[in-house]
Structures are given as structure tokens and as C-alpha cells.
Design an enzyme around this catalytic site. Structure first.
Site, PDB file in Angstrom:
ATOM      1  N   CYS A 124      11.145  27.498 -15.789  1.00  0.00           N
ATOM      2  CA  CYS A 124      12.176  28.184 -16.558  1.00  0.00           C
ATOM      3  C   CYS A 124      13.581  27.785 -16.128  1.00  0.00           C
ATOM      4  O   CYS A 124      14.534  27.962 -16.891  1.00  0.00           O
ATOM      5  CB  CYS A 124      12.009  29.696 -16.432  1.00  0.00           C
ATOM      6  SG  CYS A 124      12.117  30.306 -14.737  1.00  0.00           S
TER       7      CYS A 124
ATOM      8  N   ARG B 179      14.261  24.601 -14.277  1.00  0.00           N
ATOM      9  CA  ARG B 179      14.401  23.194 -13.886  1.00  0.00           C
ATOM     10  C   ARG B 179      13.478  22.315 -14.713  1.00  0.00           C
ATOM     11  O   ARG B 179      12.406  22.763 -15.145  1.00  0.00           O
ATOM     12  CB  ARG B 179      14.104  22.990 -12.403  1.00  0.00           C
ATOM     13  CG  ARG B 179      12.632  23.025 -12.020  1.00  0.00           C
ATOM     14  CD  ARG B 179      12.413  22.741 -10.543  1.00  0.00           C
ATOM     15  NE  ARG B 179      13.057  23.766  -9.740  1.00  0.00           N
ATOM     16  CZ  ARG B 179      14.167  23.539  -9.014  1.00  0.00           C
ATOM     17  NH1 ARG B 179      14.699  22.335  -8.982  1.00  0.00           N
ATOM     18  NH2 ARG B 179      14.710  24.510  -8.317  1.00  0.00           N
TER      19      ARG B 179
ATOM     20  N   SER C 211      15.213  27.553  -5.645  1.00  0.00           N
ATOM     21  CA  SER C 211      14.975  28.422  -6.789  1.00  0.00           C
ATOM     22  C   SER C 211      16.125  29.397  -6.996  1.00  0.00           C
ATOM     23  O   SER C 211      16.877  29.696  -6.069  1.00  0.00           O
ATOM     24  CB  SER C 211      13.675  29.208  -6.595  1.00  0.00           C
ATOM     25  OG  SER C 211      12.564  28.352  -6.551  1.00  0.00           O
TER      26      SER C 211
ATOM     27  N   GLU D  26      10.907  32.406  -3.899  1.00  0.00           N
ATOM     28  CA  GLU D  26       9.856  32.722  -4.874  1.00  0.00           C
ATOM     29  C   GLU D  26       8.708  31.719  -4.721  1.00  0.00           C
ATOM     30  O   GLU D  26       8.907  30.560  -4.399  1.00  0.00           O
ATOM     31  CB  GLU D  26      10.420  32.713  -6.295  1.00  0.00           C
ATOM     32  CG  GLU D  26      11.017  31.372  -6.746  1.00  0.00           C
ATOM     33  CD  GLU D  26      10.011  30.501  -7.464  1.00  0.00           C
ATOM     34  OE1 GLU D  26       8.909  30.981  -7.751  1.00  0.00           O
ATOM     35  OE2 GLU D  26      10.334  29.329  -7.707  1.00  0.00           O
ATOM     36  N   SER D  27       7.494  32.217  -4.940  1.00  0.00           N
ATOM     37  CA  SER D  27       6.303  31.394  -4.695  1.00  0.00           C
ATOM     38  C   SER D  27       5.631  30.907  -5.969  1.00  0.00           C
ATOM     39  O   SER D  27       4.612  30.226  -5.898  1.00  0.00           O
ATOM     40  CB  SER D  27       5.291  32.187  -3.855  1.00  0.00           C
ATOM     41  OG  SER D  27       4.935  33.393  -4.505  1.00  0.00           O
ATOM     42  N   GLN D  28       6.165  31.244  -7.143  1.00  0.00           N
ATOM     43  CA  GLN D  28       5.550  30.811  -8.399  1.00  0.00           C
ATOM     44  C   GLN D  28       5.517  29.291  -8.515  1.00  0.00           C
ATOM     45  O   GLN D  28       4.639  28.726  -9.167  1.00  0.00           O
ATOM     46  CB  GLN D  28       6.311  31.403  -9.578  1.00  0.00           C
ATOM     47  CG  GLN D  28       6.191  32.909  -9.708  1.00  0.00           C
ATOM     48  CD  GLN D  28       7.007  33.462 -10.861  1.00  0.00           C
ATOM     49  OE1 GLN D  28       7.835  32.762 -11.441  1.00  0.00           O
ATOM     50  NE2 GLN D  28       6.784  34.716 -11.187  1.00  0.00           N
TER      51      GLN D  28
ATOM     52  N   GLN E 104       2.927  25.885 -10.105  1.00  0.00           N
ATOM     53  CA  GLN E 104       3.383  24.810 -10.984  1.00  0.00           C
ATOM     54  C   GLN E 104       3.153  23.445 -10.347  1.00  0.00           C
ATOM     55  O   GLN E 104       2.828  22.462 -11.034  1.00  0.00           O
ATOM     56  CB  GLN E 104       4.856  25.043 -11.322  1.00  0.00           C
ATOM     57  CG  GLN E 104       5.047  26.272 -12.212  1.00  0.00           C
ATOM     58  CD  GLN E 104       6.399  26.919 -12.058  1.00  0.00           C
ATOM     59  OE1 GLN E 104       7.142  26.646 -11.114  1.00  0.00           O
ATOM     60  NE2 GLN E 104       6.749  27.809 -12.982  1.00  0.00           N
TER      61      GLN E 104
ATOM     62  N   GLY F 234      14.231  37.609 -15.290  1.00  0.00           N
ATOM     63  CA  GLY F 234      13.449  36.610 -14.573  1.00  0.00           C
ATOM     64  C   GLY F 234      12.844  37.164 -13.296  1.00  0.00           C
ATOM     65  O   GLY F 234      12.770  38.381 -13.088  1.00  0.00           O
TER      66      GLY F 234
ATOM     67  N   SER G 146      15.308  39.237 -11.217  1.00  0.00           N
ATOM     68  CA  SER G 146      15.577  40.497 -11.912  1.00  0.00           C
ATOM     69  C   SER G 146      14.416  41.461 -11.761  1.00  0.00           C
ATOM     70  O   SER G 146      14.612  42.676 -11.608  1.00  0.00           O
ATOM     71  CB  SER G 146      15.846  40.233 -13.398  1.00  0.00           C
ATOM     72  OG  SER G 146      16.986  39.431 -13.576  1.00  0.00           O
TER      73      SER G 146
END
Length: 443
Positions: free
Chosen positions: A50, A52, A109, A114-116, A120, A191, A194
Site C-alpha cells: 500500500c 511502496r 514502513s 510493522e510485520s505485514q 509480502q 492504515g 491508524s
């Protein structure tokens, strides 16, 4: 070949450009096929999130690779090279490795830590394997990046970085608006950061309102924390009604400018307003801090609050992990570069032994038992003679500049190693099999 990264992110590009640049699976596969068909790119994968879009390539020529990837992005986004070029960044070789490792840790990030991104990266790795590129340059790079990301989250308290920023913002807000429980908080954005903000504020007993440009995302987040969603068109009225405003959209340009906040303050002359800008680039115009009744803090100010905290120590620890892993990755590449030379030396030694054993058999009549014993003895002697130099050259090769030792070994023993790793011996065709097959047998 060398690693090259070309991309754009929330740090360099507008949200509109990032949206246009976004790749789904089919588009990513198409651009990879286009790039690898060019003479400059051997392997490639796309990392599209979302905030990059990055293309990682193993290239033979830097300028040719940049041109190919730049053209692909221009076609995807529909912008000319002059306009898009200002929003792109390029990382090459070790700088590209460091960038990916930072991305894997969540250091780059919008919501630090963040680990999402780990999921990816796993998806990118699966894509490489589906294209038959397991074991290639980018496969090894992604494997290492995943390990670095896991180390960062398991060996440090990086996961707490985002939460600590919210805690620091709340600590700043309390002296301004008083006890936070029961107060009204406006969260701008929907996001990952947030969501963390909204969850933390709701747990602290605040009434949470979520504003976002995409109503569905705002509604999902608001519902998750028992709050209410509003449209960005209502931003001025919601700011006027709020006690605490936290913005973290990641948009380029100010979401909350002086005009909006000044107008909102007119409706609340006796009530102070606390604003926390957790976005990078900034969501709130810094000049808002000059308005009477407005109290603004941003990432820089909160960073000073955390400068001597455990979070700051964790971030330093993660940067240390990244530096260590970049050096280790570079050393492994240098060791891999020397492997064909070691394989060639051992192949030459086997060739000489076999030739001499054939010569001996033609001149001396030996029974099978004696010939086998002589053959094993000669091979053991050669293996022992080669063991130390081959092990040592691999150790030396792992140090910066160590590839020179492999070159010296090739010169001393007149070894010929092709670009593909094939070993050529005098009077022979290249040996069958890959260098990778032989590396496992090298001491």
C-alpha cells in the site's frame, strides 16, 4: 551480475502515483517477463504494497537495467520519465541489499516495525519459485531478508515501536486536554498505524472517530474499535468537535492545513485542541502549532521523547542486525564467487591423478587390488595437499576484496573457469553438472 532496486514509496511519491503504480499478481508477472527478456536483466521480482512499489533485479549493466526498469514503471503509471524520475530511488549492490533488509524489518514502513511486509516478501519468494528460479541470486536474497526480518522481531522489542509512539503522544496530550478517558478522538487514516492508534485510544476509554478517503476502510476500522466512521469532507467539523486528533495517512501534502484547523478552533474558543502527526511525510502543516489553542506534536518531537527509551535501543539494535546481515550476505556472495575456482582446482587435480594412473597402468602390470590401493593412496595425498589452500581461499574470499585470492589461485594453477561456472580442462569438454552440485563436496 549485481542487485539493483528501483522503486517509489510513501517517502518519495504521492498517494495517487502509488495507486497508479500498484501491481496485482498478473501485472507483476507481466512486467517480470518483460524485464527478464531484456539483455540487462537476468532475474526480477516486484514488491508492491500500500505504500511502496519496488522492482528488484539481478542486472548485468547498471545503466541499462535502470533504463529498462524505469521504462516499465513509466508504462505502468502512465507518466513520462522526467516527471516520474523525481519520485524514484535507485539502490545498487550492497545498498540494495541493505534497503531490502530494512524493508523486511519494518524500518522503512510508514508504521515502523510493522510485520505485514514479511508476508509480502514470502509472496515474492513463492513467485520466484513458481518461475523456476529457486536457488538463484534473488531467491537467496529473499531468504536472507526473511531471516533478517524474523531476527529483528524476535531478538528486539521492535514490535512495540509503534505502540510506544502512540503512548508518547497520549502522554503529551494529557496535560493539554486533561484525563483522556471519555474524551473524543479523531483518527485520520485507516492504515496499519491508524489501526494501532485507534485500538490504543479505544482501550484508554476514548470515543474514537475514524476519517479516511476510502469510506469502507474507515468503517471497518471504526467498527473494530466500537467507534464511528466519517468522510474526509466532514474533517473540519470533526476537528472542531474532537479533543485529540491523530493523523497518519501517509499522503503527500497536508491533510490538515492551517485554514481547516483555524476554522475549527473558532467553534471552540475555550477548549484546547491537541494534534499528533504520526505521518511521514507530514499530514499536519507545521504552522498549525502557531495557532492559539492548538498544540501540535510530530514524529520528531515524539522521537525526542523516546530518545533514551527502550524503543530507541531496540531501533539501534535492529540497525545493528541489518548491518551485520548485509556484511554476512556480501561475504556469502564472495564465497560463492570463489567456489567455481575451488571446484576447478579439484577437478584439475582429479584429471591429473586419473591421467597418471592410466599412464602407470600402461607401464606396470598391477593386479586389481594393488591398483585400487595405489589409486586411493594417490587421491588421499592430493586431497590432503589441496585441503588447506581450498579451505583458506574460501575464508579469505569472505573478507572484503577477497575475490583477488581466487584470481591468484586461477593464475597459479592455470585454471579456466567460464562465466557459467563450467570448468575446462586441457583436451576435455567442460565438466558436466553445475557448480552448485560440486560446492557441497568442497571442504
Amino acid at each position: 551480475m549485481a542487485l539493483m532496486v528501483v522503486g517509489l514509496s510513501h517517502r518519495t511519491a504521492s498517494l495517487g502515483v502509488l495507486e497508479r503504480a500498484s501491481f496485482d499478481a498478473a501485472a507483476a508477472e507481466e512486467v517480470v517477463e518483460q524485464l527478464t527478456a531484456s539483455p540487462h536483466v537476468d532475474e526480477a521480482f516486484v514488491l508492491s504494497t500500500c505504500n511502496r512499489v519496488e522492482l528488484y533485479c539481478d542486472v548485468s549493466r547498471f545503466h541499462g537495467g535502470v533504463a529498462d526498469v524505469g521504462d516499465a514503471l513509466c508504462r505502468r503509471i502512465g507518466l513520462g520519465a522526467d516527471e516520474l524520475g523525481e519520485q524514484l530511488y535507485v539502490h545498487y549492490e550492497d545498498a540494495g541489499v541493505e534497503h531490502l533488509f530494512r524493508v523486511a524489518c519494518g524500518l522503512d514502513s510508514m508504521a515502523v516495525g510493522e510485520s505485514q511486509i514479511i508476508g509480502q516478501l514470502r509472496g515474492a519468494l513463492r513467485g520466484l519459485h513458481e518461475r523456476g528460479l529457486a536457488g538463484g541470486t534473488l531467491d537467496r536474497l529473499l531468504q536472507n531478508a526473511l531471516r533478517v526480518g524474523k531476527r529483528a522481531h524476535s531478538e528486539t522489542g521492535l514490535d512495540a515501536a509503534g505502540a510506544s509512539l502512540v503512548d508518547a503522544a497520549m502522554a503529551r496530550a494529557t496535560p493539554v486536554v486533561g484525563e483522556l478517558a471519555g474524551r473524543r478522538a479523531l483518527v485520520v487514516g485507516a492504515g496499519a498505524m491508524s489501526a494501532l492508534v485507534a485500538t490504543t485510544l479505544a482501550r484508554a476509554g476514548l470515543d474514537v472517530i475514524v476519517a479516511n478517503r476510502t469510506p469502507d476502510r474507515a468503517q471497518r476500522l471504526a467498527s473494530a474499535v466500537g467507534g464511528r466512521a466519517v468522510a474526509l469532507d466532514d474533517l473540519r467539523a470533526e476537528v472542531a468537535a474532537a479533543d485529540l486528533v491523530v493523523s497518519c495517512t501517509g499522503a503527500v501534502g497536508h491533510v490538515l492545513d492551517v485554514a481547516i484547523v483555524a476554522s475549527a478552533l473558532l467553534d471552540r474558543p475555550e477548549r484546547p485542541l491537541f494534534l499528533a502527526d504520526l505521518a511521514l511525510p507530514r499530514d499536519v502543516d507545521p504552522d498549525v502549532a502557531t495557532l492559539p489553542g492548538a498544540h501540535l506534536v510530530d514524529l520528531e518531537g515524539l522521537g525526542r521523547d523516546l530518545a533514551n527509551s527502550a524503543v530507541a535501543d531496540d531501533l539501534r539494535s535492529v540497525r545493528t542486525i541489518v548491518a551485520e546481515e548485509v556484511a554476512a550476505h556480501a561475504a556469502s556472495l564472495r564465497a560463492a564467487d570463489v567456489a567455481p575456482t575451488v571446484v576447478a582446482l579439484r577437478a584439475q587435480a582429479r584429471h591429473v591423478v586419473e591421467a597418471e594412473m592410466r599412464r602407470l597402468a600402461s607401464r606396470v602390470d598391477l593386479d586389481e587390488s594393488t591398483r585400487s590401493e595405489v589409486d586411493r593412496t594417490v587421491h588421499r595425498i592430493v586431497e590432503k595437499l589441496l585441503h588447506t589452500p581450498t579451505v583458506r581461499v574460501k575464508e579469505l574470499a569472505e573478507a572484503p576484496g577477497g575475490v583477488g585470492y581466487a584470481a591468484a589461485l586461477r593464475a597459479l594453477f592455470d585454471l579456466e573457469v567460464g562465466t557459467s561456472g563450467a570448468v575446462t580442462l586441457p583436451g576435455d569438454a567442460p565438466l558436466s553438472g553445475t557448480v552448485a552440485d560440486a560446492v557441497g563436496r568442497v571442504s
